[in-house]
Design a protein around this motif. Sequence first.
Motif, PDB file in Angstrom:
ATOM      1  N   PRO A 173      -1.696   4.966  -3.475  1.00  0.00           N
ATOM      2  CA  PRO A 173      -2.804   5.268  -4.392  1.00  0.00           C
ATOM      3  C   PRO A 173      -2.983   6.756  -4.642  1.00  0.00           C
ATOM      4  CG  PRO A 173      -3.622   4.435  -2.286  1.00  0.00           C
ATOM      5  CD  PRO A 173      -2.154   4.238  -2.274  1.00  0.00           C
ATOM      6  N   GLY A 174      -2.400   7.598  -3.791  1.00  0.00           N
ATOM      7  CA  GLY A 174      -2.524   9.045  -3.973  1.00  0.00           C
ATOM      8  C   GLY A 174      -1.400   9.673  -4.764  1.00  0.00           C
ATOM      9  N   TYR A 175      -0.478   8.834  -5.325  1.00  0.00           N
ATOM     10  CA  TYR A 175       0.665   9.363  -6.076  1.00  0.00           C
ATOM     11  C   TYR A 175       0.183  10.335  -7.153  1.00  0.00           C
ATOM     12  CZ  TYR A 175       4.830   9.557  -8.982  1.00  0.00           C
ATOM     13  OH  TYR A 175       5.909  10.002  -9.700  1.00  0.00           O
ATOM     14  N   PRO A 176       0.859  11.507  -7.345  1.00  0.00           N
ATOM     15  CA  PRO A 176       2.220  11.815  -6.893  1.00  0.00           C
ATOM     16  C   PRO A 176       2.342  12.301  -5.450  1.00  0.00           C
ATOM     17  CG  PRO A 176       1.391  13.601  -8.220  1.00  0.00           C
ATOM     18  CD  PRO A 176       0.349  12.531  -8.283  1.00  0.00           C
ATOM     19  N   GLU A 177       1.246  12.505  -4.748  1.00  0.00           N
ATOM     20  CA  GLU A 177       1.332  12.854  -3.330  1.00  0.00           C
ATOM     21  C   GLU A 177       1.397  11.569  -2.506  1.00  0.00           C
ATOM     22  OE1 GLU A 177      -1.045  15.411   0.123  1.00  0.00           O
ATOM     23  OE2 GLU A 177      -1.836  15.298  -1.927  1.00  0.00           O
ATOM     24  N   VAL A 178       2.493  11.391  -1.776  1.00  0.00           N
ATOM     25  CA  VAL A 178       2.704  10.167  -0.992  1.00  0.00           C
ATOM     26  C   VAL A 178       2.413  10.458   0.476  1.00  0.00           C
ATOM     27  CG1 VAL A 178       4.346   8.383  -0.335  1.00  0.00           C
ATOM     28  CG2 VAL A 178       4.435   9.371  -2.630  1.00  0.00           C
ATOM     29  N   THR A 179       1.395   9.785   1.010  1.00  0.00           N
ATOM     30  CA  THR A 179       0.997  10.004   2.410  1.00  0.00           C
ATOM     31  C   THR A 179       0.923   8.715   3.209  1.00  0.00           C
ATOM     32  OG1 THR A 179      -1.345   9.887   1.796  1.00  0.00           O
ATOM     33  CG2 THR A 179      -0.324  12.079   1.804  1.00  0.00           C
ATOM     34  N   ASP A 180       1.010   7.574   2.537  1.00  0.00           N
ATOM     35  CA  ASP A 180       0.898   6.284   3.228  1.00  0.00           C
ATOM     36  C   ASP A 180       2.020   6.164   4.267  1.00  0.00           C
ATOM     37  OD1 ASP A 180       1.521   3.382   3.715  1.00  0.00           O
ATOM     38  OD2 ASP A 180      -0.264   3.135   2.456  1.00  0.00           O
ATOM     39  N   PRO A 181       1.700   5.988   5.554  1.00  0.00           N
ATOM     40  CA  PRO A 181       2.745   5.953   6.594  1.00  0.00           C
ATOM     41  C   PRO A 181       3.722   4.795   6.421  1.00  0.00           C
ATOM     42  CG  PRO A 181       0.599   5.342   7.502  1.00  0.00           C
ATOM     43  CD  PRO A 181       0.346   5.881   6.134  1.00  0.00           C
ATOM     44  N   ALA A 194      13.667   4.509   6.160  1.00  0.00           N
ATOM     45  CA  ALA A 194      14.619   3.451   6.518  1.00  0.00           C
ATOM     46  C   ALA A 194      15.692   3.292   5.439  1.00  0.00           C
ATOM     47  CB  ALA A 194      13.871   2.133   6.730  1.00  0.00           C
ATOM     48  N   GLU A 195      15.281   3.373   4.181  1.00  0.00           N
ATOM     49  CA  GLU A 195      16.254   3.290   3.081  1.00  0.00           C
ATOM     50  C   GLU A 195      17.266   4.433   3.193  1.00  0.00           C
ATOM     51  OE1 GLU A 195      14.535   3.256  -0.794  1.00  0.00           O
ATOM     52  OE2 GLU A 195      14.512   1.074  -0.907  1.00  0.00           O
ATOM     53  N   ASN A 196      16.778   5.635   3.399  1.00  0.00           N
ATOM     54  CA  ASN A 196      17.665   6.792   3.505  1.00  0.00           C
ATOM     55  C   ASN A 196      18.606   6.660   4.696  1.00  0.00           C
ATOM     56  OD1 ASN A 196      16.532   8.008   1.259  1.00  0.00           O
ATOM     57  ND2 ASN A 196      15.031   9.177   2.451  1.00  0.00           N
ATOM     58  N   ALA A 197      18.096   6.148   5.818  1.00  0.00           N
ATOM     59  CA  ALA A 197      18.944   5.973   7.006  1.00  0.00           C
ATOM     60  C   ALA A 197      20.041   4.952   6.740  1.00  0.00           C
ATOM     61  CB  ALA A 197      18.086   5.548   8.194  1.00  0.00           C
ATOM     62  N   TYR A 198      19.691   3.871   6.019  1.00  0.00           N
ATOM     63  CA  TYR A 198      20.690   2.861   5.679  1.00  0.00           C
ATOM     64  C   TYR A 198      21.780   3.466   4.801  1.00  0.00           C
ATOM     65  CZ  TYR A 198      22.813  -1.194   3.429  1.00  0.00           C
ATOM     66  OH  TYR A 198      23.709  -2.112   2.937  1.00  0.00           O
ATOM     67  N   PHE A 199      21.369   4.227   3.801  1.00  0.00           N
ATOM     68  CA  PHE A 199      22.334   4.862   2.904  1.00  0.00           C
ATOM     69  C   PHE A 199      23.269   5.788   3.681  1.00  0.00           C
ATOM     70  CE2 PHE A 199      23.486   8.617   0.393  1.00  0.00           C
ATOM     71  CZ  PHE A 199      24.206   8.026  -0.637  1.00  0.00           C
ATOM     72  N   GLU A 200      22.700   6.620   4.530  1.00  0.00           N
ATOM     73  CA  GLU A 200      23.523   7.554   5.296  1.00  0.00           C
ATOM     74  C   GLU A 200      24.511   6.809   6.192  1.00  0.00           C
ATOM     75  OE1 GLU A 200      23.692  10.664   4.860  1.00  0.00           O
ATOM     76  OE2 GLU A 200      21.956  10.937   3.550  1.00  0.00           O
ATOM     77  N   GLY A 201      24.080   5.678   6.748  1.00  0.00           N
ATOM     78  CA  GLY A 201      24.969   4.906   7.602  1.00  0.00           C
ATOM     79  C   GLY A 201      26.120   4.298   6.828  1.00  0.00           C
ATOM     80  N   VAL A 228       4.709   3.429   3.545  1.00  0.00           N
ATOM     81  CA  VAL A 228       5.604   3.782   2.438  1.00  0.00           C
ATOM     82  C   VAL A 228       6.625   4.821   2.898  1.00  0.00           C
ATOM     83  CG1 VAL A 228       5.741   4.798   0.134  1.00  0.00           C
ATOM     84  CG2 VAL A 228       3.880   3.220   0.689  1.00  0.00           C
ATOM     85  N   LEU A 229       6.157   5.825   3.623  1.00  0.00           N
ATOM     86  CA  LEU A 229       7.064   6.864   4.115  1.00  0.00           C
ATOM     87  C   LEU A 229       8.084   6.290   5.093  1.00  0.00           C
ATOM     88  CD1 LEU A 229       4.481   9.757   4.665  1.00  0.00           C
ATOM     89  CD2 LEU A 229       6.208   9.581   2.862  1.00  0.00           C
ATOM     90  N   ALA A 230       7.671   5.347   5.934  1.00  0.00           N
ATOM     91  CA  ALA A 230       8.589   4.725   6.887  1.00  0.00           C
ATOM     92  C   ALA A 230       9.653   3.915   6.150  1.00  0.00           C
ATOM     93  CB  ALA A 230       7.820   3.836   7.859  1.00  0.00           C
TER      94      ALA A 230
END
Length: 525
Positions: free
Chosen positions: A19-27, A35-42, A29-31
Amino acid sequence: SFTAHGVTVTDPYAWLKDPGYPEVTDPDVLAYLAAENAYFEGVMAPLKGLTDRLYAEMKGRIKEDDASVPQKDGDWLYWTSFETGGEYRKWWRKPVAGGADALILDETALAEGKEYFRLGAFSVSNDGRLLAYAIDDNGSERFEVRVKDLVTGEPLPDVIPGMLSEIVWTADDKGFLYGLANEQWRTDNARLHWLGTDPKDDVELFKEADEGFRVGVSETSDRKWIVLATSDHVTSELYLIPAGDPLATPLCVSPRKVGREYDVDMHGDTLFIHSNDTDPNFRLCTAHISAPGEWVEKIAPSRHFYMTGVDCFKDFFIVDGREDGLDQIEIHRYDAAIAPQRIVFPEASYDAGLGNNPEYDMSVLRLGYESMVTPGTEYDYDVATGGLNTLKVQEIPSGYDAAKYRTERLKITARDGTEVPVSIVYPADFPKDGSRPLYLYAYGAYGYAIPPGFSTGRLSLLDRGFAYAIAHIRGGDDLGQQWYLDGKLEKRAHTFNDFVDVARGLVADGWTAAGKIAIAGRSAG
């Protein structure tokens, strides 16, 4: 979930909208993003050597310390430049009569300390004294207008948040027009700001009631009229305001008619109106400013020529278009007895068009040209002699030899008998026996044509034996507006069928083989 019109819609991914977009603070959502980034890197870890090589190749083809070709506008020459390692432009000018280079806007300095930065509108006043520009430094796509005195280098106190439009100065440079974004990120208004006044007191010159339309501001080529345009994807309506009297009642060129699009330019008291009112390939009409709705046909529509735009200059006007899908530029004199001259380009498949031509009285036109094997090239075209003077060719620091590649324009028949154009580039030694891989790209939406232009990144595929093809499928306007309409709404299936049929046709013609072809489309493509 939510209910509208008696229908309940369930969205299991709604929690991803902070709800605060463009500032993203929801834990949560950030998690999830972590996880998506970690999957991609793997997944990509085993390919790190290849990706590092590709990155080095692509970076080596980019000239970082690059600059545009200066162009005259009034008493000044303007250009932009990048520095090595820099991500943002510097904007420069110097007097035509001679003098030192002056840095008028430094995007790098404006972006310092920001996680996001984007420059929007950029407009120098008619007298060359003031610069109005707009920036987005938080990714919200809502821009903040600022004004700078180019003589003193000092900012003016005028700051306008929430803007989403171009900026057009009044004739006396005492104010400018712009538009604010509404809650749906649409610009439904045109406003006038007088320098030195509170933006809360700005005058709303136009307000669009239809939430599907968007409002834009521009000016005619002679800068005597400000254009207020309101449109959706199929219908447009234009108003004219004297640049010297911005509070005058806007003059409607012609009231909106569903399905009719038009745009205008001016030469003296004559309106040049480019419209699809009688044919999807557009025609050119004229009308006197005293009776703007009384259109007289000047250039009739053509079955093979798709008229995409008209620009007026003091001694001639330019008609842009595509003939059987290939860009064309025609120079027409106002004296109808003088035959139009078409600029001839050498290759079978290319991307060409007018460049930056800011002045009304011009005898030499700036053009841009490129193809799938020819790097971006800027020319000056002498209207009187027809001569082309090369000003700049895109430099590729790591080296480039056009003789190593070939380009062609093909036609492949779709399942309903329609011939679909295909632009293709490939290594000079490419055997058409089905033994090599091919990458096929298409878009096919919103009437947007994919130009067969140059790409340094694409060379990494070609140098590994690939061919690269662009399918100009229905849904884009590559062959005219009807081509777009034939891939829209109830005809949308043509877009996907064309893409599949082009892929099959390339296999059948020996360009590649089943299992060796990759296809891609992005966004709406």
